[in-house]
Design an enzyme around this catalytic site. Structure first.
Site, short mmCIF file in Angstrom:
data_model
loop_
_atom_site.label_atom_id
_atom_site.label_comp_id
_atom_site.label_asym_id
_atom_site.label_seq_id
_atom_site.Cartn_x
_atom_site.Cartn_y
_atom_site.Cartn_z
N MET A 1 24.06 9.50 3.72
CA MET A 1 23.96 10.83 4.32
C MET A 1 24.14 10.77 5.83
O MET A 1 24.76 11.66 6.43
CB MET A 1 22.62 11.48 3.97
CG MET A 1 22.50 12.93 4.45
SD MET A 1 23.81 14.00 3.80
CE MET A 1 23.15 14.39 2.18
N GLU B 1 0.82 -1.22 0.00
CA GLU B 1 0.00 0.00 0.00
C GLU B 1 0.85 1.27 0.00
O GLU B 1 0.45 2.28 -0.60
CB GLU B 1 -0.94 0.01 1.21
CG GLU B 1 -2.05 -1.02 1.14
CD GLU B 1 -1.69 -2.34 1.81
OE1 GLU B 1 -2.59 -3.20 1.96
OE2 GLU B 1 -0.51 -2.51 2.19
N GLN C 1 -9.59 -5.80 11.76
CA GLN C 1 -8.99 -4.80 10.85
C GLN C 1 -9.68 -3.44 10.95
O GLN C 1 -9.88 -2.74 9.96
CB GLN C 1 -8.99 -5.31 9.41
CG GLN C 1 -8.01 -6.47 9.19
CD GLN C 1 -7.75 -6.79 7.74
OE1 GLN C 1 -8.60 -6.58 6.86
NE2 GLN C 1 -6.56 -7.30 7.45
N LYS D 1 -17.92 -0.55 4.89
CA LYS D 1 -18.20 -1.61 3.91
C LYS D 1 -19.68 -1.72 3.56
O LYS D 1 -20.05 -1.95 2.40
CB LYS D 1 -17.69 -2.95 4.44
CG LYS D 1 -17.81 -4.06 3.39
CD LYS D 1 -17.15 -5.36 3.80
CE LYS D 1 -17.29 -6.39 2.68
NZ LYS D 1 -16.65 -7.68 3.03
#
Length: 554
Positions: free
Chosen positions: A468, A51, A114, A163
């Site tokens: 760096m 994602e 979830q 949903k």
């Protein structure tokens, strides 16, 4: 007509002219993905490996095209995996709409499977966010989200869709997208006249062109102002390409890794004109000693930026393009001056340079990328030394040509952004200049580039360290190299080929051109080039932390 929430979602994307979305499916967005499947001939869905890759790809797509990027994730971990990408877009003012699935409304607040409060999590890093619990409000919420994302100072907006909303039915009527509201102007005719008078009376002015110039489409107006009044122009990192890097009045970056010419010019200027820039700490460093002899003029769309980090004498708030047009009409033409002569002498005396020998140098690699692409490619970067070498040694001549995470400094950004930029601009060769540390964070997105036959180039400046961080340890921490060695024996060429991409290894300067030429010839296969460079090559100049920008280490 009556449609379910998922079909309403798709119809609203079509209304907004969306043709590409980046995402990863899951339980809470199954209905939406079913609708996307049915609309696959009209909206291209790009399945990323993660994602976060979807968020960065939507970001890169938006930066390369000027359109609003779109990404989708499921609830819970899918949604939280978008957070870094959303924050990246927020810091750099990128228009993006992120859609997340949410558990059904009866399950909200019950620690359901979830379930996370993604609107609460993302509140500080979005322009606005929504949770949709009623299907009758879905269409107008999506329309509003797109309007907010691109109006005024752009930025990301999140829409969280329960949903059951995606399955419920409601009446739907298609509507044309509204034109974004223009930014309110806080500029009067008197303000313009005073600003023009300040420019006309200045002896040693300098312009700082920031990322807001590219966003506003105001590059030509900055070019006109600079040319008419003979004003040298420096840029921020995000401003690269907003003023041609090949122009005689261009002085380079300003700030921590600015050119000596730019930083000295700022320090001796009597008028500092910041356009579409936000005076970040990486630009001003020691605020008490920044532009000590100059009055400050700040032109920006966001009134919150005016006076936030530095005292401003001439604040001009509103649409940058409109303000510059009004200003250009009143600015007097100026011939080549003693100030221009001094700037030119500094440019000759203090060029960006590096050791040229038989060692493979990152500066040389970027120079060759520039020469072989004739300066016409879109460059994305990761974050760190690779980012700064790409900024210093490639000459950007157009807006939206340099795509990098500036404000947040997100390692792992470049490959996803490269994929999004290539999909948005198939007419351009898109090259990701990467460090090995950043690259390995999201290297699985090579699979995405392979699946969609994207001819991107991944140029890894591989020094086996977190470059760096190691540079700072070397310069400021007495060479205590704590946790910065990442030379773990990873074979990036074999990794690329395992994913189905082409891999090339380069260890000597005389191998660079052949590798780049082969990569540039690819039409449907990603090419990864593993450039093995020395771990002690550094980015110079650098301003030590807390020092004024005229005290550089070369």
């Amino acid at each position: 007509m009556k449609l379910n929430g998922s079909d309403i979602f798709v119809e609203c994307l079509k209304e907004q002219g969306v043709d590409t979305v980046f995402g990863f499916p899951g339980g809470a967005v199954l209905n939406i993905y079913d609708a996307l499947y049915k609309a696959r001939d009209e909206i291209r869905h790009v399945l990323t490996s993660h994602e976060q890759g979807a968020a960065h790809a939507a970001d890169g797509y938006a930066r390369a095209t000027g359109k609003t990027g779109v990404c989708i994730a499921t609830s819970g971990p899918g949604a939280t995996n978008l957070v870094t990408g959303i924050a990246t877009a927020y810091m750099d003012s990128v228009p993006m709409v992120a859609f997340t699935g949410q558990v059904a409304t009866p399950l909200l607040g019950k620690d359901s499977f979830q379930e996370v409060d993604i609107t609460g999590i993302t509140m500080p890093i979005t322009k606005h966010n929504f949770i949709v619990k009623d299907v009758t409000k879905l269409a107008d919420t999506i329309r509003r989200a797109f309007a907010i994302a691109c109006e005024g100072r752009p930025g990301p907006v999140l829409v969280d869709i329960c949903k059951d909303v995606s399955a419920a039915f409601a009446e739907f009527e298609s509507k044309p997208p509204k034109k974004p509201r223009s930014a309110p102007s806080g500029v009067s005719e008197k303000d313009i006249e005073q600003a023009a008078e300040a420019i006309n009376n200045s002896k040693q002015p300098i312009i700082l062109s920031g990322g807001g110039v590219s966003i506003a489409g105001a590059s030509q107006e900055v070019l006109e102002l600079s040319g008419k009044a003979g004003i040298p122009v420096a840029t921020t990192l995000m401003g690269l390409g907003s003023f041609p890097g090949t122009h005689e009045l261009f002085t380079g970056l300003v700030g921590m890794h600015g050119s000596r010419t730019s930083n000295m010019a700022v320090s001796e200027a009597d008028l500092f004109i910041a356009i579409g820039a936000r005076f970040s700490d990486r630009v001003i460093s020691n605020v008490k000693k920044f532009a000590p002899n100059a009055e400050i003029m700040h032109i920006d769309i966001d009134p919150a930026e005016i006076g936030k980090n530095i005292v401003v004498r001439y604040p001009l708030t509103g649409n940058i393009k409109k303000i510059l047009k009004a200003l250009n009409a009143k600015v007097k033409k100026r011939d080549y001056s003693a100030w221009n002569k001094k700037i030119d002498e500094w440019k000759v005396s203090y060029p960006l340079k590096y050791i040229k020998d038989e060692v493979l140098r990152p500066h040389y690699i970027v120079e060759r990328i520039y020469e072989l692409t004739k300066g016409e490619s879109i460059i994305t970067t990761e974050v760190g030394q690779n980012q700064l070498w790409a900024a210093q040694f490639y000459k950007y001549t157009a807006p939206r040509q340099f795509i990098s995470s500036g404000g947040l400094g997100t390692m792992g950004y470049g490959l996803g952004a490269c994929i999004g930029a290539q999909m948005g601009r198939p007419d351009k060769k898109v090259i990701n200049i990467a460090g090995d540390g950043s690259f390995r964070m999201n290297c699985t997105e090579i699979a995405t580039a392979v699946e969609y036959k994207l001819p991107i180039i991944i140029a890894i400046l591989n020094n086996g360290v977190l470059g760096m961080v190691r540079q700072w340890q070397d310069l400021f921490y007495e060479k205590r190299y704590s946790a910065t060695s990442i030379d773990r024996g990873t074979d990036f060429v074999a990794l690329a080929e395992a994913f189905g991409a082409k891999g090339i290894r380069v260890t000597k300067p005389d191998e660079v051109d052949a590798a780049l030429t082969e990569a540039l010839a690819s039409e449907d296969t990603p090419v990864l080039i593993d450039f093995q460079i020395d771990k002690d090559d550094k980015v110079f100049p650098i301003v030590p932390p807390g020092a004024p920008i005229y005290e550089l280490i070369d």
